[in-house]
Design an enzyme around this catalytic site. Structure first.
Site, mmCIF file in Angstrom:
data_model
loop_
_atom_site.group_PDB
_atom_site.id
_atom_site.type_symbol
_atom_site.label_atom_id
_atom_site.label_comp_id
_atom_site.label_asym_id
_atom_site.label_seq_id
_atom_site.Cartn_x
_atom_site.Cartn_y
_atom_site.Cartn_z
ATOM 1 N N GLU A 420 2.518 3.126 -4.958
ATOM 2 C CA GLU A 420 1.330 3.889 -5.338
ATOM 3 C C GLU A 420 1.645 4.962 -6.385
ATOM 4 O O GLU A 420 1.412 6.151 -6.166
ATOM 5 C CB GLU A 420 0.694 4.535 -4.099
ATOM 6 C CG GLU A 420 0.078 3.534 -3.139
ATOM 7 C CD GLU A 420 -1.241 2.936 -3.605
ATOM 8 O OE1 GLU A 420 -1.658 3.187 -4.755
ATOM 9 O OE2 GLU A 420 -1.840 2.189 -2.815
ATOM 10 N N GLU A 496 1.536 -4.615 2.231
ATOM 11 C CA GLU A 496 0.951 -3.929 3.382
ATOM 12 C C GLU A 496 -0.255 -4.732 3.837
ATOM 13 O O GLU A 496 -1.050 -5.191 3.017
ATOM 14 C CB GLU A 496 0.512 -2.504 3.025
ATOM 15 C CG GLU A 496 1.682 -1.611 2.634
ATOM 16 C CD GLU A 496 1.269 -0.210 2.189
ATOM 17 O OE1 GLU A 496 0.184 0.252 2.583
ATOM 18 O OE2 GLU A 496 2.047 0.401 1.445
HETATM 19 C C1 IPT Z 1 -1.272 2.668 1.495
HETATM 20 C C2 IPT Z 1 0.036 3.356 1.297
HETATM 21 O O1 IPT Z 1 0.868 2.603 0.471
HETATM 22 C C3 IPT Z 1 0.752 3.634 2.578
HETATM 23 O O2 IPT Z 1 1.792 4.542 2.311
HETATM 24 C C4 IPT Z 1 -0.180 4.180 3.610
HETATM 25 O O3 IPT Z 1 -0.698 5.385 3.155
HETATM 26 C C5 IPT Z 1 -1.292 3.211 3.804
HETATM 27 O O4 IPT Z 1 -1.992 3.035 2.621
HETATM 28 C C6 IPT Z 1 -2.303 3.699 4.819
HETATM 29 O O5 IPT Z 1 -1.771 4.074 6.027
HETATM 30 S S1 IPT Z 1 -2.227 3.155 0.134
HETATM 31 C C7 IPT Z 1 -3.660 2.222 0.050
HETATM 32 C C8 IPT Z 1 -4.446 2.144 1.235
HETATM 33 C C9 IPT Z 1 -4.533 2.748 -1.056
#
Ligand code: IPT
Length: 996
Positions: A420, A496
């Site tokens: 990010e 993620e």
């Molecule tokens: C994403 C992040 O990369 C991670 O660090 C964490 O914040 C996660 O979201 C939420 O828990 S960022 C993305 C949702 C824009």
């Protein structure tokens, strides 16, 4: 760029301090190199002198000034904010200071650490290594300034040669929490300054081994390996690999080796490598493997990978990111026992020892750089460092120190630039640098949406349908905001997904189907492994697990930091069992008596696995008796990775015996591994054989029908009731509410449609048209304020009818219900339930079910259904059908922020047990929860510790539930798991039985 690199090189070696507003990397350090521990290393951890000032301007400027200052003691490694000095603070995206790059604020907690080191004899050469200082540090040895560090999760090594003396030496470290570098370290986690990783003094000979770069390639076609070990030293070096018969081989000279067993997570073969000069020696572990991108898929040793991963932050509830290595090992073993085969080190390089463990235990690693500038997004990405040349040296420095430190680990298969940080030239330059230095590994960065400078397509929180479309090549690049580079030759992964915040995550099965359906999809990483709750002692002496805002932060992001598969103390949350089931490397499918086995391991056959078939008879209600299942070993076909085969289950169990039966096939490892004992289960599957005899299921939940409303249906002979009445073994009050079954008192009996919203219910679904969360839509529709009116209460022969209208306060919308009680079987109260919406409904309902309260002495449950863990419509892949029992306390998921949790699905029989008596409830496809506190208390509590038992047992018996989804960050509940308003009917029975 060449000039800049030269400038950077010279600047780094200069022994000077660096202003806190400088965007440049640290000063005075030795060139980045592999982490090479030696037995003679001196660990400088322990108790140090320490003092803290509110700003850099107020703190002493040098060691001499600090010697005159009053100080206390502190533990190193550690964070000062967890040792009584200042407080931690949590923000996700937003910076906790003005976005005014490259300047930090004046209010800048600044600490000085000091300790003495006794030296008996001067070594020829000495180095001081810091594995991680959170903040910007300036270092002195005695009174000599060595230099400064930036990059909190990166190593910094200084030469001590001319500053050491025999006898007492003084090491001084001044750390400011904020600096220009803070703009590059905006990861979603606690802000916790301090020297939080090891500090080491290395004594070395004059011509030491400065760096080693192991190249250990494997060719899956020939089965051979190629080994080349580059050594940086002023002396000549040789290598020994005793297990391969290599001795005194000159470093740098390539060796071709036949018959190599490659490294894979399923067979993590390592060889000890000794690198020697006349005066120095280091020992490393080497694994042979090749990472490639071929035919659009990411491969290791020629085989496409299926990354079943988690994002791991370093976290301990007492120690923060200073995680002891034994804890890290326990975490990795727990991951392996749950079929997790990959870790993304979100969002910084881990403790260097962590990668020795992933090499040894067998996990693929995406090793990520210490870089995130997410807070610039809130300002339209204006002045984002990622595209500003002023920050280029810092970006390059960060990636160089990552790669140089970790380059020798076979488990590291992908470099990730960071997280990010938007996009821009500096990220492209990092990738270019990696491609030059280590072409053996692909580069990942999720923010490179066009695939301009990285090798792998990547996204976060895509829906399973979109992931499927990416796999099929039917989702073109840019089709949706943030949709990934579509080029089919690029492998793709979800760095993620499945945001594991609170109850959930829902929808894992649909994701895994998309992953397994397309070789282009390399896998996905659950967000995230661990909840970052911090143990906090309050003024009254009580202790709680804290989240954002609990330390009085001016800006914070609440409990968004509590989103893991395990608690801060690494206790599994229900999602971990579900992950184990969907990630299983052995696919099992049962169709009647045909078992299909698929080997999804990366680097092993099915040899060494053993399977058991357990068979149990079911009665006509679909419930098993008390007798243990009949079990036998069955043969597992020998399958290479990727292969699958169908086998017939053994005939001698006469599977079609006429009665319905429950079959469970379980596959376990026959031998102990480093992370689990022999017999540890890898996969399982269940199926019911109907049997040829007819079955009746008296209490079946039926599905929606289209008829709009419920007819008031009392027979002509019905007698209206107006007071309490007895009906069979039931007692009913003046409104027709059940108050007793046999001797068991029942309170507050009625239909329930609400639940204490989960974190996912509070999130706005990424894939929806509505900007509101489900929870918001429920309150907007008035589901939290229904008022009941009895519309009918009558008895006719063996049927007692109770109609109730649940209307939304101040609205003409609501839900009509009709409860038909019957007493045809002695001792049994049977209930048919019908519900139907009236008025306008444009929102799914949280649940349809019964709720009531029992005396608190009903403290245990025994049930036949899914268990032992929770199972909602889109969770519970790890729960299996059978008998389960536990105290009611153990049904609760101790969520740090309380919310709906722990509901058990697939229920056919439930007994709520007191010492002498039990309330038994039968049905089909039911769900239940039971708690020592009310839903209202659950919903009102901000912290787990606020919940107190109230001497009742609060029970829900649900007929239908809305799914869970992952809208806390990502898509909402999938259409097939939503509970849409419609007319439904259900059946269930009640009886009082002796407790056994
Ligand atoms: C994403 C992040 O990369 C991670 O660090 C964490 O914040 C996660 O979201 C939420 O828990 S960022 C993305 C949702 C824009």
């Amino acid at each position: 760029m060449a000039t800049l690199l030269v400038m950077l090189g010279s600047q780094l070696s200069v022994r000077s301090d660096l202003p806190l507003s400088s965007p440049l990397p640290g000063t005075g350090q030795l060139a980045p190199a592999a982490w090479l521990p030696r037995p003679s290393d001196l660990d400088l951890g322990g108790s140090w002198r320490f003092a803290l000032w509110p700003s850099a301007a107020e703190a002493p400027a040098d060691p001499a000034a600090f010697r005159e200052t009053e100080a206390s003691d502190i533990r190193v490694p550690g964070h000062w904010v967890l040792q009584g000095h200042g407080a931690p603070a949590y923000t996700n995206v937003q910076y906790p200071f003005p976005v005014d790059p490259p300047h930090p604020p004046d209010g800048n907690p600044t600490a000085i650490y000091q300790r003495t080191v006794w030296i008996d004899e001067l070594p020829e050469q000495a180095r001081l290594r810091f594995d991680g200082i959170d903040g910007a540090a300036t270092i002195w040895w005695n009174d000599t300034l060595l230099g400064s560090t930036r990059g909190s999760r990166l190593p910094a090594v200084f030469s001590l040669d001319d500053s050491l003396r025999v006898g007492e030496n003084v090491l001084t470290v001044r750390v400011s929490q904020w600096s220009a570098a803070s703009y590059l370290e905006d990861q979603d986690m606690w802000w916790m300054p301090g020297i939080f990783r090891a500090v080491t003094l290395q004594s070395l000979p004059a011509q030491a081994i400065d760096d080693v770069f192991v190249h250990a390639d494997y060719d899956h076609e020939s089965g051979g390996g190629v080994l080349r070990v580059e050594v940086r030293s002023d002396a000549d070096a040789v290598i020994d690999v005793p297990s391969l018969g290599i001795a005194e081989h000159p470093a740098g000279v390539e060796l071709s080796l036949a018959g190599i067993r490659p490294w894979s997570p399923d067979d993590p073969v390592l060889h000890e490598l000794r690198v020697r000069t006349d005066r120095d020696e280091v020992v490393l572990k080497v694994g042979f493997r090749r990472v490639s991108i071929d035919g659009g898929s990411l491969r290791v040793n020629g085989t496409p990978v299926r990354l079943s991963g988690v994002n791991r932050h370093e976290h301990d509830p007492d120690l923060g990111r200073a995680v002891p290595i034994a804890t890290a090992r326990a975490e990795l073993e727990l991951m392996k026992r749950h079929n997790i085969n990959a870790v993304r080190t979100s969002h910084y390089p881990p403790d260097p020892r962590f990668l020795e463990l992933t090499d040894e235990l067998g996990l693929f690693v995406i090793d990520e750089g210490d870089l995130e500038t997410h807070g610039f997004e809130l300002n339209g990405w204006r002045r984002n460092p990622s595209d500003d040349p002023m920050w280029l040296p810092a970006f390059l420095d960060r990636v160089e120190r990552l790669v140089e430190r970790d380059k020798n680990h076979p488990s590291v298969i992908i470099w990730s630039l960071g997280n990010e940080a938007g996009t821009g030239r500096n990220l492209a330059a990092m990738s270019e640098w990696i491609h030059g230095r280590d072409p053996s590994r692909p580069v990942h960065y999720e923010g490179d949406r066009d695939g301009a400078y990285t090798d792998i397509g990547s996204a976060m929180y895509l829906s399973s349908a979109d992931l499927d479309a990416v796999g099929a090549g039917s989702l073109p690049p840019g089709a949706k905001p943030g949709s990934p580079a579509g080029a089919p030759e690029r492998p793709f992964l979800l760095c993620e997904f499945a945001h594991a915040m609170g109850t959930g995550p829902g929808g894992l099965s649909e994701y895994q189907a998309a992953i397994d359906g397309h070789p282009r999809i390399a896998g996905a990483f659950v967000w995230e492994w661990i909840e970052h709750g911090l143990r906090q002692r309050l003024a009254d002496g009580s202790v709680r697990l804290a989240y954002g805002g609990d330390f009085g932060e001016l800006v914070h992001d609440g409990n968004f930091v509590i989103d893991g598969l395990v608690s801060p103390d690494r206790e599994p949350r229900p999602g971990l069992a579900d992950v184990a089931a969907v990630f299983s490397p052995i696919g099992l499918a049962l169709d009647g008596t045909e078992l299909t086995v698929t080997n999804r391991y990366h680097g092993r056959t099915t040899e060494g696995l053993e399977a058991t078939l357990a068979v149990v008879d079911l009665d006509t209600d679909g419930v098993a008796g008390d007798e243990p299942p009949v079990s036998q070993q069955i043969l597992i076909p020998l399958l290479a990775p990727g292969e699958s085969a169908t086998v017939q289950l053994p005939a001698e169990l006469s599977l079609d015996s006429g009665v319905p039966r429950l079959l469970t096939v379980s596959v376990a490892q026959a031998h102990a591994t480093a992370w689990a004992p022999a017999g540890h289960e890898i996969a399982w599957v269940q199926a019911e054989l109907p049997g040829s005899g007819a079955t009746s299921q008296p209490g079946s939940a039926s599905s929606a029908s289209s008829a709009a409303s419920i007819a008031a249906s009392s027979a002509a002979s019905a007698e209206a009731l107006s007071g309490p009445t007895t009906f069979g073994v039931g007692r009913f009050d003046a409104s027709g509410r059940l108050t007793q079954v046999g001797d068991i008192p029942i309170h507050d009996f009625g239909l329930r449609f609400w639940r204490a919203p989960t974190d996912n219910d509070f999130g706005t679904p990424w894939d929806g048209d509505d900007q509101r969360s489900d929870a918001q839509r429920w309150t907007d529709a008035g589901l939290d304020r229904l008022q009941a009116r009895t519309t009918e209460y009558s008895v006719a022969g063996d049927e007692l009818v109770v109609g109730t209208r649940y209307g939304v306060i101040s609205s003409d919308r609501g839900i009509d219900s009709m409860l038909r009680w019957s007493r045809t079987e002695a001792g049994v109260l049977a209930l048919d339930v019908e519900v139907a919406p009236f008025g306008e409904w444009h929102v799914p309902w949280p649940r349809i079910g019964l709720g009531f309260r029992l005396p608190g002495e009903f403290g245990d449950v025994r049930w036949f259904g899914l268990g032992p863990g929770a199972a909602y419509p889109d969770t519970g892949q790890g729960a299996r059908l059978g008998w389960h029992s536990m105290p009611i306390d153990d049904l609760q998921v101790p969520n740090i922020r309380p919310q709906e949790n722990g509901s058990r699905g697939g229920l056919r029989r439930l007994a709520l047990l007191a010492s002498q008596t039990a309330l038994q409830i039968d049905g089909h496809g039911l769900a239940f929860s039971a708690r020592p506190w009310s839903d209202a208390a659950l919903e009102a509590a901000d912290h787990l510790e606020d919940l107190r038992p109230d001497e009742s047992t609060h029970v829900h018996v649900d007929f239908a539930r809305h799914g869970i989804g992952t809208a806390a960050c990502g898509p909402g509940v999938l259409p097939q798991h939503r509970l849409e308003p419609a007319r439904y009917s259900y059946a269930v029975t009640f009886r009082a039985v002796p407790a056994l």
